[in-house]
Design a protein around this motif. Structure first.
Motif, PDB file in Angstrom:
ATOM      1  N   LYS A 254       0.802  -1.225   0.000  1.00 53.23           N
ATOM      2  CA  LYS A 254       0.000   0.000   0.000  1.00 53.23           C
ATOM      3  C   LYS A 254       0.836   1.276   0.000  1.00 53.23           C
ATOM      4  CE  LYS A 254      -4.044  -1.824   2.397  1.00 53.23           C
ATOM      5  NZ  LYS A 254      -4.907  -1.624   3.566  1.00 53.23           N
ATOM      6  N   CYS A 255       2.124   1.162   0.298  1.00 56.18           N
ATOM      7  CA  CYS A 255       2.967   2.352   0.423  1.00 56.18           C
ATOM      8  C   CYS A 255       3.245   2.958  -0.946  1.00 56.18           C
ATOM      9  CB  CYS A 255       4.280   1.987   1.109  1.00 56.18           C
ATOM     10  SG  CYS A 255       5.362   3.395   1.366  1.00 56.18           S
ATOM     11  N   ILE A 256       3.097   4.286  -1.047  1.00 57.36           N
ATOM     12  CA  ILE A 256       3.361   4.990  -2.302  1.00 57.36           C
ATOM     13  C   ILE A 256       4.611   5.859  -2.199  1.00 57.36           C
ATOM     14  CG2 ILE A 256       0.966   4.959  -3.067  1.00 57.36           C
ATOM     15  CD1 ILE A 256       0.699   7.816  -1.979  1.00 57.36           C
ATOM     16  N   ALA A 257       5.374   5.718  -1.160  1.00 56.04           N
ATOM     17  CA  ALA A 257       6.637   6.434  -0.925  1.00 56.04           C
ATOM     18  C   ALA A 257       6.457   7.948  -0.963  1.00 56.04           C
ATOM     19  CB  ALA A 257       7.697   5.985  -1.911  1.00 56.04           C
ATOM     20  N   CYS A 258       5.389   8.439  -0.381  1.00 55.83           N
ATOM     21  CA  CYS A 258       5.120   9.886  -0.384  1.00 55.83           C
ATOM     22  C   CYS A 258       5.878  10.613   0.719  1.00 55.83           C
ATOM     23  CB  CYS A 258       3.625  10.149  -0.252  1.00 55.83           C
ATOM     24  SG  CYS A 258       2.937   9.573   1.295  1.00 55.83           S
ATOM     25  N   GLU A 259       6.395   9.878   1.689  1.00 59.29           N
ATOM     26  CA  GLU A 259       7.177  10.401   2.809  1.00 59.29           C
ATOM     27  C   GLU A 259       6.391  11.340   3.725  1.00 59.29           C
ATOM     28  OE1 GLU A 259      11.158  11.696   2.043  1.00 59.29           O
ATOM     29  OE2 GLU A 259      11.337  10.396   0.300  1.00 59.29           O
ATOM     30  N   VAL A 260       5.093  11.187   3.767  1.00 65.81           N
ATOM     31  CA  VAL A 260       4.280  11.961   4.712  1.00 65.81           C
ATOM     32  C   VAL A 260       4.621  11.554   6.137  1.00 65.81           C
ATOM     33  CG1 VAL A 260       1.921  12.363   5.522  1.00 65.81           C
ATOM     34  CG2 VAL A 260       2.414  12.358   3.094  1.00 65.81           C
ATOM     35  N   CYS A 261       4.894  10.284   6.347  1.00 65.94           N
ATOM     36  CA  CYS A 261       5.219   9.796   7.691  1.00 65.94           C
ATOM     37  C   CYS A 261       6.486  10.459   8.221  1.00 65.94           C
ATOM     38  CB  CYS A 261       5.360   8.287   7.689  1.00 65.94           C
ATOM     39  SG  CYS A 261       6.607   7.665   6.563  1.00 65.94           S
ATOM     40  N   VAL A 262       7.446  10.720   7.358  1.00 65.28           N
ATOM     41  CA  VAL A 262       8.691  11.357   7.780  1.00 65.28           C
ATOM     42  C   VAL A 262       8.446  12.819   8.122  1.00 65.28           C
ATOM     43  CG1 VAL A 262      11.058  11.906   7.108  1.00 65.28           C
ATOM     44  CG2 VAL A 262      10.025   9.778   6.348  1.00 65.28           C
ATOM     45  N   ARG A 263       7.592  13.477   7.338  1.00 66.50           N
ATOM     46  CA  ARG A 263       7.334  14.899   7.578  1.00 66.50           C
ATOM     47  C   ARG A 263       6.518  15.157   8.836  1.00 66.50           C
ATOM     48  NH1 ARG A 263       5.484  16.272   1.655  1.00 66.50           N
ATOM     49  NH2 ARG A 263       5.595  14.037   1.543  1.00 66.50           N
ATOM     50  N   VAL A 264       5.593  14.269   9.178  1.00 68.07           N
ATOM     51  CA  VAL A 264       4.772  14.499  10.372  1.00 68.07           C
ATOM     52  C   VAL A 264       5.410  13.953  11.637  1.00 68.07           C
ATOM     53  CG1 VAL A 264       2.630  14.572   9.081  1.00 68.07           C
ATOM     54  CG2 VAL A 264       3.388  12.408  10.070  1.00 68.07           C
ATOM     55  N   CYS A 265       6.427  13.134  11.505  1.00 65.54           N
ATOM     56  CA  CYS A 265       7.102  12.572  12.684  1.00 65.54           C
ATOM     57  C   CYS A 265       7.880  13.681  13.394  1.00 65.54           C
ATOM     58  CB  CYS A 265       8.050  11.460  12.258  1.00 65.54           C
ATOM     59  SG  CYS A 265       8.856  10.655  13.657  1.00 65.54           S
ATOM     60  N   PRO A 266       7.681  13.852  14.702  1.00 67.45           N
ATOM     61  CA  PRO A 266       8.393  14.919  15.411  1.00 67.45           C
ATOM     62  C   PRO A 266       9.906  14.717  15.466  1.00 67.45           C
ATOM     63  CG  PRO A 266       6.964  13.707  16.923  1.00 67.45           C
ATOM     64  CD  PRO A 266       6.755  13.146  15.567  1.00 67.45           C
ATOM     65  N   ILE A 267      10.372  13.508  15.230  1.00 65.62           N
ATOM     66  CA  ILE A 267      11.812  13.255  15.275  1.00 65.62           C
ATOM     67  C   ILE A 267      12.344  12.735  13.947  1.00 65.62           C
ATOM     68  CG2 ILE A 267      12.051  12.938  17.744  1.00 65.62           C
ATOM     69  CD1 ILE A 267      11.562  10.021  17.433  1.00 65.62           C
ATOM     70  N   ASP A 268      11.583  12.859  12.860  1.00 62.66           N
ATOM     71  CA  ASP A 268      11.986  12.420  11.514  1.00 62.66           C
ATOM     72  C   ASP A 268      12.524  10.997  11.524  1.00 62.66           C
ATOM     73  OD1 ASP A 268      11.301  14.903  10.506  1.00 62.66           O
ATOM     74  OD2 ASP A 268      13.311  15.706  10.821  1.00 62.66           O
ATOM     75  N   LEU A 269      11.752  10.091  12.088  1.00 62.94           N
ATOM     76  CA  LEU A 269      12.252   8.742  12.344  1.00 62.94           C
ATOM     77  C   LEU A 269      12.163   7.772  11.172  1.00 62.94           C
ATOM     78  CD1 LEU A 269      13.448   6.845  14.374  1.00 62.94           C
ATOM     79  CD2 LEU A 269      11.176   6.306  15.125  1.00 62.94           C
TER      80      LEU A 269
ATOM     81  N   CYS B 132       2.419   9.271  12.344  1.00 53.87           N
ATOM     82  CA  CYS B 132       2.633   8.618  11.055  1.00 53.87           C
ATOM     83  C   CYS B 132       1.409   7.808  10.641  1.00 53.87           C
ATOM     84  CB  CYS B 132       3.874   7.742  11.106  1.00 53.87           C
ATOM     85  SG  CYS B 132       3.867   6.524  12.416  1.00 53.87           S
ATOM     86  N   VAL B 133       0.710   7.248  11.603  1.00 52.28           N
ATOM     87  CA  VAL B 133      -0.479   6.458  11.303  1.00 52.28           C
ATOM     88  C   VAL B 133      -1.664   7.376  10.977  1.00 52.28           C
ATOM     89  CG1 VAL B 133      -2.097   4.781  12.271  1.00 52.28           C
ATOM     90  CG2 VAL B 133       0.335   4.585  12.754  1.00 52.28           C
ATOM     91  N   GLU B 134      -1.791   8.485  11.679  1.00 51.31           N
ATOM     92  CA  GLU B 134      -2.925   9.393  11.490  1.00 51.31           C
ATOM     93  C   GLU B 134      -2.923  10.069  10.128  1.00 51.31           C
ATOM     94  OE1 GLU B 134      -5.578  10.303  13.472  1.00 51.31           O
ATOM     95  OE2 GLU B 134      -5.014   8.630  14.778  1.00 51.31           O
ATOM     96  N   TYR B 135      -1.773  10.512   9.668  1.00 51.43           N
ATOM     97  CA  TYR B 135      -1.710  11.332   8.467  1.00 51.43           C
ATOM     98  C   TYR B 135      -1.361  10.555   7.208  1.00 51.43           C
ATOM     99  CZ  TYR B 135      -1.913  15.148  11.752  1.00 51.43           C
ATOM    100  OH  TYR B 135      -2.308  15.998  12.747  1.00 51.43           O
ATOM    101  N   TRP B 136      -1.219   9.252   7.267  1.00 48.50           N
ATOM    102  CA  TRP B 136      -0.821   8.480   6.104  1.00 48.50           C
ATOM    103  C   TRP B 136      -1.984   8.382   5.127  1.00 48.50           C
ATOM    104  CZ3 TRP B 136       4.095   6.983   5.445  1.00 48.50           C
ATOM    105  CH2 TRP B 136       4.369   6.181   4.355  1.00 48.50           C
ATOM    106  N   PRO B 137      -1.807   8.765   3.837  1.00 51.78           N
ATOM    107  CA  PRO B 137      -2.935   8.808   2.900  1.00 51.78           C
ATOM    108  C   PRO B 137      -3.448   7.438   2.462  1.00 51.78           C
ATOM    109  CG  PRO B 137      -0.909   9.432   1.779  1.00 51.78           C
ATOM    110  CD  PRO B 137      -0.575   9.299   3.239  1.00 51.78           C
TER     111      PRO B 137
END
Length: 180
Positions: A63-78, A110-115
């Motif tokens: 399901k991952c589209i490599a949009c990197e939204v999880c990296v941008r919303v993570c407070p520590i860029d994990l 990362c779970v909340e904002y993932w499209p």
């Protein structure tokens, strides 16, 4: 003469006060003896996690589209997302996805904002290891589903333990043919 009498009187008052405090603490201690223990025997009894518990993250690679939204919303860029752009299909192709749970604060952003909803929080909370490098999960380890504690017969949940104690008491009161 008077200082000696007042000294004995104050000593007597202090003795009575100390005896009263000791008696009150003893009564408090005795009142707690009838309570049931709150402690659970952890490896064998596990508490059931709440509905919105934020445990280990589960990842679905398809399901991952490599949009990197999880990296941008993570407070520590994990999350570490490795991808390459495929010119023939004009899309990003995901190569590797990993999360280091040693650093993760389990905020759930990362779970909340993932499209595409390829990330989800599980009820797994047992992530302790002796080697901290084992906490760096790649996409294969993240895609592993946790074992539900409700379906595991070797683990007695708190909800079931009170029922089993009642059943044991009932069975000990019943008589069988071998009891004389």
């Amino acid at each position: 003469m008077f200082p000696m009498v007042t000294g004995f009187m104050s000593y007597g008052q202090q003795t009575i006060r100390a005896t009263r405090y000791i008696g009150q603490s003893f009564i408090t201690t005795l009142s707690h003896t009838n309570r049931l223990p709150i402690t659970i025997h952890y490896p064998y009894e596990k508490s059931i996690t709440p509905e919105r518990f934020r445990g280990r993250i589960h990842f679905e690679f398809d399901k991952c589209i490599a949009c990197e939204v999880c990296v941008r919303v993570c407070p520590i860029d994990l999350p570490v997302v490795d991808w390459r752009f495929e010119k023939d299909i004009k899309r990003k192709q995901l190569l590797n996805y990993s999360i280091d749970f040693e650093i993760c604060i389990f905020c759930g952003n990362c779970v909340e904002y993932w499209p595409t909803s390829c990330l989800s929080m599980t009820e797994e909370y047992e992530l302790s290891t002796y080697d901290r490098h084992e906490l760096n999960y790649n996409q294969i380890a993240l895609s592993r589903l946790p074992i539900s504690i409700m379906g595991d017969y070797t683990i007695q949940t708190i909800r079931n333990s009170s029922e089993s104690k009642i059943n044991k008491e009932k069975s000990s009161n019943s008589r069988t043919i071998t009891d004389y």
